[in-house]
Design a protein around this motif. Structure first.
Motif, PDB file in Angstrom:
ATOM      1  N   TYR A 122      54.671 -35.029 -40.734  1.00 27.53           N
ATOM      2  CA  TYR A 122      55.208 -35.080 -42.095  1.00 27.53           C
ATOM      3  C   TYR A 122      54.131 -35.343 -43.141  1.00 27.53           C
ATOM      4  O   TYR A 122      54.264 -34.919 -44.288  1.00 27.53           O
ATOM      5  CB  TYR A 122      56.339 -36.117 -42.184  1.00 27.53           C
ATOM      6  N   TYR A 143      63.434 -28.847 -34.596  1.00 26.80           N
ATOM      7  CA  TYR A 143      63.633 -29.558 -35.868  1.00 26.80           C
ATOM      8  C   TYR A 143      62.366 -29.518 -36.715  1.00 26.80           C
ATOM      9  O   TYR A 143      62.433 -29.333 -37.937  1.00 26.80           O
ATOM     10  CB  TYR A 143      64.045 -31.003 -35.590  1.00 26.80           C
ATOM     11  N   ASN A 195      61.886 -27.894 -40.412  1.00 24.36           N
ATOM     12  CA  ASN A 195      61.303 -28.605 -41.563  1.00 24.36           C
ATOM     13  C   ASN A 195      60.193 -27.790 -42.205  1.00 24.36           C
ATOM     14  O   ASN A 195      60.116 -27.679 -43.431  1.00 24.36           O
ATOM     15  CB  ASN A 195      60.761 -29.969 -41.126  1.00 24.36           C
ATOM     16  N   TYR A 214      61.663 -24.822 -43.987  1.00 21.94           N
ATOM     17  CA  TYR A 214      62.358 -25.242 -45.215  1.00 21.94           C
ATOM     18  C   TYR A 214      61.363 -25.534 -46.339  1.00 21.94           C
ATOM     19  O   TYR A 214      61.534 -25.074 -47.474  1.00 21.94           O
ATOM     20  CB  TYR A 214      63.201 -26.485 -44.934  1.00 21.94           C
ATOM     21  N   LEU A 231      69.577 -31.544 -42.990  1.00 18.10           N
ATOM     22  CA  LEU A 231      68.683 -30.445 -43.341  1.00 18.10           C
ATOM     23  C   LEU A 231      69.456 -29.127 -43.468  1.00 18.10           C
ATOM     24  O   LEU A 231      69.131 -28.298 -44.319  1.00 18.10           O
ATOM     25  CB  LEU A 231      67.572 -30.316 -42.297  1.00 18.10           C
TER      26      LEU A 231
END
Length: 215
Positions: free
Chosen positions: A3, A33, A37, A40, A68
């Motif tokens: 992240y 996942y 992310n 997105y 999400l």
């Protein structure tokens, strides 16, 4: 680590991080996942949606995927789908500030201003340091016809230190809707030093209304 790469927009390192996980643990569901992310954040919403739906086939209780999915469907303009996923997310995690905030925005798009107001208020109660949530609640209240409550939320946002010309314009617009042009002018003069007549004040009101509807 992953992240932090996204925050820095270092997508190449983010991809390498995912590839490393795929080599060491190829069946680890979190990999999908992370792919979602990354997709997105890069604006590839349909791709993110596909990763998340695939993930949920084997891990239907993974709450972050619903959040999400809600954000992804909101971004694609699929507001009914977004609402469904966000409600699932909140059902599993009632204190998720982000879920309530996005659900509020979704319900504004769907014309459910009462639901939006409820979720913006809940978001603020969970995070009282974010005065922008008061502004969102104020807009929702005004659009639902509760002008007095809307002004209260907006004024609280201003009093908390949030200086935003649109908030001031929203307060003025609420007075216009009530026909109280004197109070509207008083509020608008805080935005623009030029005195406004009732005619151009009404024009400002129409512009503001259109702006709210475009959110």
């Amino acid at each position: 680590m992953f992240y932090s790469y996204l925050e820095k927009k270092d997508y190449n390192k983010a991809i390498k991080h995912i590839e490393m996980l795929e080599k060491s643990s190829p069946k680890f569901f979190i990999i999908k996942y992370l792919h979602a992310n990354l997709a997105y954040i890069q604006g590839n919403y349909a791709e993110a949606n596909d990763f998340l739906l695939e993930l949920l086939k084997t891990n239907p209780d993974f709450t972050p995927a619903y959040l999400l999915l809600g954000a992804t469907n909101y971004a694609m303009g699929y507001y009914n789908q977004a609402e469904m996923y966000l409600k699932k997310s909140i059902n599993n995690n009632p204190k998720d500030i982000t879920a309530h905030k996005i659900l509020g925005a979704t319900q504004m798009k769907l014309g459910n201003t009462a639901g939006a107001l409820t979720n913006f208020k809940l978001s603020y109660e969970l995070n009282p340091d974010d005065s922008k949530l008061l502004a969102l609640a104020g807009d929702a209240a005004i659009r639902s016809g509760n002008l007095s409550a809307g002004r209260t939320y907006l004024q609280r946002a201003l009093d908390s230190g949030l200086q935003n010309e649109q908030i001031k314009a929203s307060i003025a617009a609420s007075y216009i809707f009530e026909g109280d042009y004197d109070k509207a002018i008083t509020n608008l003069e805080n935005i623009n030093t030029v005195k406004l007549t009732k005619t151009n004040l009404l024009l400002r009101s129409e512009e503001h209304t259109s702006e709210l509807q475009s959110h």
